[in-house]
Design a protein around this motif. Structure first.
Motif, mmCIF file in Angstrom:
data_model
loop_
_atom_site.group_PDB
_atom_site.id
_atom_site.type_symbol
_atom_site.label_atom_id
_atom_site.label_comp_id
_atom_site.label_asym_id
_atom_site.label_seq_id
_atom_site.Cartn_x
_atom_site.Cartn_y
_atom_site.Cartn_z
ATOM 1 N N SER A 325 0.831 -1.202 0.000
ATOM 2 C CA SER A 325 0.000 0.000 0.000
ATOM 3 C C SER A 325 0.868 1.254 0.000
ATOM 4 N N LYS A 326 0.300 2.349 -0.459
ATOM 5 C CA LYS A 326 1.062 3.603 -0.582
ATOM 6 C C LYS A 326 1.413 4.201 0.771
ATOM 7 N N TRP A 327 0.720 3.768 1.834
ATOM 8 C CA TRP A 327 1.010 4.300 3.164
ATOM 9 C C TRP A 327 2.161 3.547 3.834
ATOM 10 N N VAL A 328 2.304 2.253 3.555
ATOM 11 C CA VAL A 328 3.287 1.430 4.256
ATOM 12 C C VAL A 328 4.574 1.255 3.461
ATOM 13 N N ARG A 329 4.473 1.109 2.137
ATOM 14 C CA ARG A 329 5.659 0.761 1.353
ATOM 15 C C ARG A 329 6.788 1.774 1.475
ATOM 16 N N ARG A 331 7.741 3.279 4.015
ATOM 17 C CA ARG A 331 8.363 3.065 5.323
ATOM 18 C C ARG A 331 8.199 1.603 5.741
#
Length: 509
Positions: A325-329, A331
């Motif tokens: 996902s764009k939120w996790v990848r 970081r």
């Protein structure tokens, strides 16, 4: 003059198509590589009674197998770079079958170490690394999902092997079971046959140009300039001597890139994982023997591994989707650190389970934490070093990790033999895992801060050549006004264009 070979563009990852067949092959190969050393723990109690050995001595079978699987990583990487993934995996499957069939005729625990531990472990090593490498060649945008699906092969195989091994033991004994398992492991040859090469190059499009191709171009331009500017052959002799010294290093780095030890993110990953593996495999190896020690019957004890594996099956692809996902990848390293610490917390709470219900609850949370770590184990490394250097990175990481993998289960067995209780083994593993997760979280925070600082400095350096370019353009305009354009101005134009080309080269990297 024909273009140098290193400048050829490697085929881009298709992110689908035959890649999903490759994922299925990796699903089988990775499943056996990870699950098999844990699945044979079903036979440990009976092998211990048969040979009259201690917990720590019989635990060396799985330890040697796991350590060989990881320690032979550089050998696997070299073979993959030389021959490709398909023949290496097929040969590894053949070694696995030979090792288990030979183990059925062993008459001492030392012979089991060699046949089951070393030979089978070497075969599993030739299955693990090539499978992960092939996924990196076929996928880029969907790589976390593909890795999660392939890594799900481990819990599926474990879920299948745990009750199957118990059934085989009850029907044929441990020797007959090893013969049948040797035949089952030959399916790795079939999985390897699915690894169709994507092309002569590696998976990344930019790396051959940025790493070797750009260096070759610079060297070629320098050589041409020397030939034009100097009438003698003295510079060519010096060049030949330098090339001779350079060839030795290039031959070594062709298979293993030791410059990775200068990579900050790689070193952080390496230290954290070496510490983590000291307590990673021991709990799952001793889970079934622990249940039997508590008076639980054999099939119920084996079913705990199945419960763990079922949860693991769901956890791995789910973790892959979340990590993509764009939120996790951006970081993903933080997510990986949390997974390791969560894993350790489960082990610290395991001694509180005093009944079969408590062990079932522990198995559920352990399966979730174990699946989270395994789903991101190689994705985080690829995120740090890139797809092209990943082959060498896997080999170097696994050879370093094999020491703690080798020592982890025997240390746990020694604690069990010394105190006569399994809880100290679980506490040791929990403490080590929590420390590893905390270390990775702190150091990855430092790494992200340094990367942001370096990016800011790089952008500042980009602005300087632009300013120089404007000044040179103004000077060039002044020269054009005072003199006529002629050949004598060509060197000046080349000087003006030189910094621009260098800066663009840095940007591409």
């Amino acid at each position: 003059m024909p273009p140098p070979a290193n400048t050829k563009r490697a085929p881009s990852p298709p992110d689908g198509g035959w890649g999903w067949v490759v994922v299925f092959g990796a699903f089988v190969s990775i499943g056996f590589a990870y699950a098999f050393p844990k699945g044979i723990a079903i036979f440990f109690k009976e092998i211990q009674d048969f040979f009259g050995t201690s917990y720590s001595e019989v635990a060396w079978v799985s330890s040697i197998m796991l350590a060989t699987t990881y320690g032979a990583g550089p050998i696997s990487s070299i073979l993959v770079n030389r021959y490709g993934s398909r023949p290496v995996v097929m040969f590894g499957g053949l070694l696995c079958g030979i090792g288990m069939v030979s183990g059925a005729f062993c008459t001492s625990i030392m012979q089991l170490y060699i046949c089951v531990g070393f030979i089978t472990g070497l075969g599993l090593a030739l299955n693990l690394q090539p499978s992960v490498i092939m996924i990196g060649k076929y996928f880029l945008k969907r790589r976390p999902i593909a890795n999660g699906l392939a890594m799900a092969g481990s819990p599926v195989m474990l879920c299948t092997l745990a009750p199957l091994n118990q059934f085989l033991f009850d029907s044929f004994g441990w020797r007959g079971s090893f013969l049948i398992l040797g035949a089952i492991l030959l399916n790795c040859c079939v999985a390897g046959a699915l690894f169709r090469p994507i092309g002569p190059g590696t998976a990344s499009v930019k790396t051959p140009v940025t790493k070797e191709g750009r260096g070759a171009l610079k060297q070629e331009v320098t050589e041409d300039a020397m030939e034009i500017s100097s009438p003698t052959n003295l510079p060519m002799k010096n060049k030949t001597e330098e090339e001779g010294d350079r060839d030795c290093c290039e031959k070594i780095n062709q298979y293993l890139d030791f410059s990775l030890f200068k990579h900050r993110g790689f070193l952080i990953y390496l230290i954290g994982n070496v510490l983590m593996f000291l307590g990673f495999f021991a709990p799952i190896i001793f889970l079934a023997p622990y249940a039997k020690h508590m008076g639980i019957d054999e099939y119920s004890a084996a079913f705990l591994l199945s419960i763990l594996a079922i949860v693991d099956i769901v956890a791995r692809p789910t973790t892959g989707i979340i990590a993509n996902s764009k939120w996790v990848r951006p970081r993903i390293q933080y997510f990986f650190s949390f997974s390791i610490a969560f894993n350790g917390t489960c082990h610290l709470l395991c001694p509180l389970a005093s009944s079969y219900t408590g062990l079932v609850i522990y198995s559920v949370f352990f399966g979730l934490a174990f699946g989270m770590v395994c789903a991101m184990l190689f994705e985080t490394l690829m995120d740090l070093v890139g797809a092209v250097r990943f082959t060498s990175a896997v080999g170097l990481v696994t050879i370093a990790e094999c020491c703690t993998i080798l020592l982890g289960p025997p240390i746990g067995g020694t604690l069990i033999d010394t105190f006569g209780d399994y809880k100290y083994m679980f506490i040791k593993c929990g403490v080590v895992m929590v420390l590893a997760g905390t270390f990775l979280f702190i150091m990855n925070y430092y790494n992200y801060r340094m990367l942001a600082k370096e990016e800011k400095e790089r952008k500042a350096k980009e602005e300087d050549p632009k300013t120089v370019k404007k000044e040179n353009e103004g000077r060039s305009n002044w020269i054009k006004e005072t003199t006529q354009d002629g050949p004598e101005l060509e060197p000046l134009r080349e000087e003006q264009e030189g910094p621009k080309k260098e800066v663009n080269g840095l940007i591409e990297v």
